[in-house]
Write a protein that holds these residues in place. Structure first.
Motif, PDB file in Angstrom:
ATOM      1  N   ASN A  21     -61.817 -29.609  -3.734  1.00 52.42           N
ATOM      2  CA  ASN A  21     -61.424 -29.306  -5.125  1.00 52.42           C
ATOM      3  C   ASN A  21     -62.313 -28.227  -5.727  1.00 52.42           C
ATOM      4  O   ASN A  21     -62.747 -28.326  -6.886  1.00 52.42           O
ATOM      5  CB  ASN A  21     -61.502 -30.566  -5.991  1.00 52.42           C
ATOM      6  CG  ASN A  21     -60.339 -31.505  -5.761  1.00 52.42           C
ATOM      7  OD1 ASN A  21     -59.511 -31.279  -4.889  1.00 52.42           O
ATOM      8  ND2 ASN A  21     -60.284 -32.578  -6.524  1.00 52.42           N
ATOM      9  N   THR A  22     -62.565 -27.194  -4.952  1.00 52.84           N
ATOM     10  CA  THR A  22     -63.505 -26.166  -5.366  1.00 52.84           C
ATOM     11  C   THR A  22     -62.921 -24.773  -5.142  1.00 52.84           C
ATOM     12  O   THR A  22     -62.286 -24.522  -4.113  1.00 52.84           O
ATOM     13  CB  THR A  22     -64.834 -26.304  -4.593  1.00 52.84           C
ATOM     14  OG1 THR A  22     -65.372 -27.612  -4.817  1.00 52.84           O
ATOM     15  CG2 THR A  22     -65.851 -25.274  -5.057  1.00 52.84           C
ATOM     16  N   VAL A  23     -63.179 -23.901  -6.096  1.00 54.36           N
ATOM     17  CA  VAL A  23     -62.840 -22.493  -5.961  1.00 54.36           C
ATOM     18  C   VAL A  23     -64.127 -21.691  -6.079  1.00 54.36           C
ATOM     19  O   VAL A  23     -65.043 -22.076  -6.806  1.00 54.36           O
ATOM     20  CB  VAL A  23     -61.800 -22.051  -7.017  1.00 54.36           C
ATOM     21  CG1 VAL A  23     -62.312 -22.212  -8.431  1.00 54.36           C
ATOM     22  CG2 VAL A  23     -61.317 -20.638  -6.768  1.00 54.36           C
ATOM     23  N   TYR A  24     -64.172 -20.590  -5.338  1.00 54.09           N
ATOM     24  CA  TYR A  24     -65.377 -19.773  -5.272  1.00 54.09           C
ATOM     25  C   TYR A  24     -65.067 -18.337  -5.669  1.00 54.09           C
ATOM     26  O   TYR A  24     -63.940 -17.866  -5.557  1.00 54.09           O
ATOM     27  CB  TYR A  24     -65.948 -19.762  -3.857  1.00 54.09           C
ATOM     28  CG  TYR A  24     -66.209 -21.123  -3.276  1.00 54.09           C
ATOM     29  CD1 TYR A  24     -65.271 -21.733  -2.447  1.00 54.09           C
ATOM     30  CD2 TYR A  24     -67.393 -21.795  -3.542  1.00 54.09           C
ATOM     31  CE1 TYR A  24     -65.506 -22.988  -1.904  1.00 54.09           C
ATOM     32  CE2 TYR A  24     -67.642 -23.049  -3.006  1.00 54.09           C
ATOM     33  CZ  TYR A  24     -66.692 -23.639  -2.189  1.00 54.09           C
ATOM     34  OH  TYR A  24     -66.941 -24.886  -1.662  1.00 54.09           O
ATOM     35  N   LEU A  25     -66.101 -17.650  -6.125  1.00 57.18           N
ATOM     36  CA  LEU A  25     -66.003 -16.210  -6.341  1.00 57.18           C
ATOM     37  C   LEU A  25     -67.272 -15.591  -5.762  1.00 57.18           C
ATOM     38  O   LEU A  25     -68.367 -15.761  -6.322  1.00 57.18           O
ATOM     39  CB  LEU A  25     -65.867 -15.855  -7.821  1.00 57.18           C
ATOM     40  CG  LEU A  25     -65.639 -14.366  -8.096  1.00 57.18           C
ATOM     41  CD1 LEU A  25     -64.256 -13.941  -7.596  1.00 57.18           C
ATOM     42  CD2 LEU A  25     -65.772 -14.060  -9.585  1.00 57.18           C
ATOM     43  N   LYS A  26     -67.122 -14.921  -4.631  1.00 56.56           N
ATOM     44  CA  LYS A  26     -68.262 -14.213  -4.034  1.00 56.56           C
ATOM     45  C   LYS A  26     -68.281 -12.810  -4.593  1.00 56.56           C
ATOM     46  O   LYS A  26     -67.300 -12.072  -4.515  1.00 56.56           O
ATOM     47  CB  LYS A  26     -68.119 -14.165  -2.513  1.00 56.56           C
ATOM     48  CG  LYS A  26     -69.288 -13.479  -1.837  1.00 56.56           C
ATOM     49  CD  LYS A  26     -70.578 -14.249  -2.000  1.00 56.56           C
ATOM     50  CE  LYS A  26     -71.802 -13.484  -1.538  1.00 56.56           C
ATOM     51  NZ  LYS A  26     -71.760 -13.069  -0.146  1.00 56.56           N
ATOM     52  N   MET A  27     -69.412 -12.441  -5.165  1.00 58.39           N
ATOM     53  CA  MET A  27     -69.547 -11.156  -5.830  1.00 58.39           C
ATOM     54  C   MET A  27     -70.630 -10.345  -5.130  1.00 58.39           C
ATOM     55  O   MET A  27     -71.794 -10.763  -5.105  1.00 58.39           O
ATOM     56  CB  MET A  27     -69.901 -11.371  -7.307  1.00 58.39           C
ATOM     57  CG  MET A  27     -68.931 -12.267  -8.043  1.00 58.39           C
ATOM     58  SD  MET A  27     -69.279 -12.436  -9.804  1.00 58.39           S
ATOM     59  CE  MET A  27     -70.840 -13.299  -9.742  1.00 58.39           C
ATOM     60  N   ASN A  28     -70.239  -9.234  -4.563  1.00 59.86           N
ATOM     61  CA  ASN A  28     -71.169  -8.334  -3.883  1.00 59.86           C
ATOM     62  C   ASN A  28     -71.267  -7.017  -4.648  1.00 59.86           C
ATOM     63  O   ASN A  28     -70.427  -6.700  -5.485  1.00 59.86           O
ATOM     64  CB  ASN A  28     -70.688  -8.067  -2.464  1.00 59.86           C
ATOM     65  CG  ASN A  28     -70.698  -9.301  -1.586  1.00 59.86           C
ATOM     66  OD1 ASN A  28     -71.549 -10.182  -1.731  1.00 59.86           O
ATOM     67  ND2 ASN A  28     -69.743  -9.366  -0.672  1.00 59.86           N
ATOM     68  N   SER A  29     -72.300  -6.261  -4.322  1.00 56.83           N
ATOM     69  CA  SER A  29     -72.495  -4.929  -4.920  1.00 56.83           C
ATOM     70  C   SER A  29     -72.359  -4.990  -6.437  1.00 56.83           C
ATOM     71  O   SER A  29     -71.643  -4.177  -7.055  1.00 56.83           O
ATOM     72  CB  SER A  29     -71.477  -3.932  -4.337  1.00 56.83           C
ATOM     73  OG  SER A  29     -71.594  -3.865  -2.934  1.00 56.83           O
ATOM     74  N   LEU A  30     -73.046  -5.918  -7.029  1.00 61.74           N
ATOM     75  CA  LEU A  30     -72.906  -6.132  -8.466  1.00 61.74           C
ATOM     76  C   LEU A  30     -73.428  -4.956  -9.259  1.00 61.74           C
ATOM     77  O   LEU A  30     -74.403  -4.293  -8.877  1.00 61.74           O
ATOM     78  CB  LEU A  30     -73.626  -7.421  -8.872  1.00 61.74           C
ATOM     79  CG  LEU A  30     -72.843  -8.703  -8.530  1.00 61.74           C
ATOM     80  CD1 LEU A  30     -73.740  -9.921  -8.525  1.00 61.74           C
ATOM     81  CD2 LEU A  30     -71.699  -8.891  -9.516  1.00 61.74           C
TER      82      LEU A  30
END
Length: 119
Positions: free
Chosen positions: A76-85
């Protein structure tokens, strides 16, 4: 119903973060999950969304190629991987859930997590 985001914080330009959103109290696998962000003085922006079973994703042009949305329906989890911020990614990030089909009227939001990109 709860959506609890985590993983925000302060990061230098070029760095990475992974946001998580744990859902409870509704049928997670029957909901499209999205990440929005809201920066001071700017309009709220849809960053990315993922279909209920994870087969389809979509991104704002401003994050395409740098951010990746994913989900684990077993957790029951959603992720947001953020690179090169970038500094312009600084905002409060919100996890949202929108039902599909007969559940389409259901729309839930989390409390948000702050992401600050600064040197």
């Amino acid at each position: 119903v709860q959506l609890v985001e985590s993983g925000g914080g302060l990061v230098q330009p070029g760095g990475s973060l992974r946001l998580s959103c744990v859902a409870s109290g509704f049928g997670f696998s029957r909901y499209v999950m999205s990440w929005y962000r809201h920066a001071p003085g700017k309009e709220r922006e849809l960053v990315a969304f993922i279909s209920s079973v994870g087969l389809s994703t979509n991104y704002a042009d401003s994050v395409k190629g740098r951010f990746t949305i994913s989900r684990d329906n077993a957790k029951n989890t959603v992720y947001l991987k953020m690179n090169s911020l970038k500094p312009e990614d600084t905002a409060v990030y919100y996890c949202t859930a929108r039902g599909v089909g007969v559940l389409a009227a259901n729309n839930y939001w989390g409390q948000g997590t702050q992401v600050t990109v600064s040197s």
